[in-house]
Motif scaffolding. Structure first.
Motif, short mmCIF file in Angstrom:
data_model
loop_
_atom_site.label_atom_id
_atom_site.label_comp_id
_atom_site.label_asym_id
_atom_site.label_seq_id
_atom_site.Cartn_x
_atom_site.Cartn_y
_atom_site.Cartn_z
N UNK A 13 27.61 40.68 43.50
CA UNK A 13 28.09 39.92 42.35
C UNK A 13 27.79 40.57 41.00
N UNK A 14 26.64 41.22 40.86
CA UNK A 14 26.30 41.83 39.58
C UNK A 14 27.25 42.98 39.24
N UNK A 15 27.66 43.75 40.24
CA UNK A 15 28.60 44.85 40.00
C UNK A 15 29.97 44.30 39.59
N UNK A 16 30.41 43.22 40.22
CA UNK A 16 31.70 42.61 39.88
C UNK A 16 31.63 42.03 38.48
N UNK A 17 30.53 41.34 38.15
CA UNK A 17 30.36 40.79 36.80
C UNK A 17 30.43 41.89 35.74
N UNK A 18 29.78 43.01 36.01
CA UNK A 18 29.78 44.12 35.05
C UNK A 18 31.20 44.63 34.81
N UNK A 23 36.33 43.93 30.93
CA UNK A 23 37.70 43.44 30.72
C UNK A 23 37.79 42.29 29.73
N UNK A 24 36.74 41.45 29.67
CA UNK A 24 36.82 40.25 28.84
C UNK A 24 35.43 39.70 28.58
N UNK A 25 35.34 38.87 27.54
CA UNK A 25 34.10 38.13 27.31
C UNK A 25 34.02 36.99 28.30
N UNK A 26 32.81 36.63 28.65
CA UNK A 26 32.65 35.53 29.61
C UNK A 26 32.38 34.22 28.87
N UNK A 27 32.73 33.14 29.55
CA UNK A 27 32.48 31.80 29.05
C UNK A 27 31.83 31.02 30.19
N UNK A 28 30.61 30.54 29.96
CA UNK A 28 29.90 29.79 31.00
C UNK A 28 30.22 28.31 30.88
N UNK A 29 30.57 27.71 32.00
CA UNK A 29 30.90 26.29 32.04
C UNK A 29 30.39 25.69 33.34
N UNK A 30 30.18 24.38 33.29
CA UNK A 30 29.81 23.63 34.48
C UNK A 30 30.97 22.70 34.82
N UNK A 31 31.38 22.68 36.09
CA UNK A 31 32.47 21.81 36.55
C UNK A 31 31.87 20.73 37.44
N UNK A 32 32.11 19.48 37.06
CA UNK A 32 31.73 18.35 37.91
C UNK A 32 33.01 17.82 38.53
N UNK A 33 33.16 18.01 39.83
CA UNK A 33 34.38 17.66 40.55
C UNK A 33 34.15 16.47 41.46
N UNK A 114 36.31 34.56 33.02
CA UNK A 114 36.80 35.75 32.32
C UNK A 114 38.32 35.66 32.29
N UNK A 115 38.90 35.66 31.09
CA UNK A 115 40.36 35.60 30.95
C UNK A 115 40.85 36.96 30.43
N UNK A 116 41.84 37.52 31.15
CA UNK A 116 42.40 38.81 30.75
C UNK A 116 43.79 38.95 31.34
N UNK A 117 44.52 39.94 30.87
CA UNK A 117 45.87 40.20 31.38
C UNK A 117 45.86 41.46 32.22
N UNK A 118 46.66 41.45 33.27
CA UNK A 118 46.82 42.61 34.14
C UNK A 118 48.16 42.50 34.84
N UNK A 119 48.86 43.61 34.93
CA UNK A 119 50.15 43.67 35.63
C UNK A 119 51.12 42.59 35.14
N UNK A 120 51.05 42.28 33.85
CA UNK A 120 51.96 41.29 33.29
C UNK A 120 51.58 39.84 33.54
#
Length: 187
Positions: A13-18, A23-33, A114-120
């Motif tokens: 996970x740390x390698x994927x996060x890096x 690609x984008x700034x991260x935004x930390x959120x908690x989801x209560x479902x 992480x929000x970013x654009x790729x391949x349109x």
């Protein structure tokens, strides 16, 4: 629209996060479902989901009501999704129960988005932990039509490969099922 999505249980996970942070700034959120169903599990048996979500983060709190229809792609579990913003959670939850739906499971997800654009495509990559489930997950998603779903999924596979996510890490395991199983094990 269809939520074209891959989910992976990450081995690094740390390698994927890096890579995502490149690609984008991260935004930390908690989801209560809270997931709802009928007394005889009609939605669950049909592979459908009816969820009320509260998202809390640095930008405040918001509520979403979501219905996901049955999967249109069995390899990924991608489903048509219908979602709307709700201004007040409590009255809506009361309406849902008075219409004959009952909460079947509630869980919390800790998310780094992480929000970013790729391949349109506008993509959302979410690194997820759920307190009751071992491991860290990645959800990679975007919107697709039924006609372009397979092409969009191919684009998502390319992004996953670029992030270092292997095919062996992909999963269609549902958080609801994993949390329910963890709760049974702890009894």
């Amino acid at each position: 629209m269809i939520e074209a999505e891959y989910k992976a249980r990450l081995t690094k996970p740390d390698a994927v996060r890096a890579k995502l942070r490149d690609l984008a700034q991260s935004e930390s959120e908690s989801y209560r479902d809270v997931y709802f169903d009928t007394e005889d599990n009609n939605l669950g048996r049909a592979g459908q989901e009816f969820r009320l979500r509260t998202i809390s983060g640095a930008n405040g709190t918001r509520h979403l009501l979501t219905f996901k229809d049955s999967a249109v792609d069995t390899e990924t579990g991608s489903k048509p999704e219908f979602e709307t913003v709700v201004s007040e959670r409590e009255p809506l939850e009361e309406m849902i129960t008075r219409l004959g739906y009952a909460p079947v499971i509630e869980l919390t997800k800790h998310c780094e988005n992480f929000r970013f654009a790729s391949a349109g495509h506008d993509l959302l990559a979410t690194v997820v932990t759920v307190p009751e489930i071992d491991g860290t997950f990645l959800e990679l998603e975007t919107q697709a039509t039924e006609n372009d779903l397979q092409a969009v999924l191919a684009d998502l596979r390319t992004v996953l490969a670029d992030l270092g996510v292997s095919k062996g890490e992909l999963t269609t395991e549902l958080y609801t099922d994993a949390v329910a199983e963890a709760r049974k094990q702890s009894m």
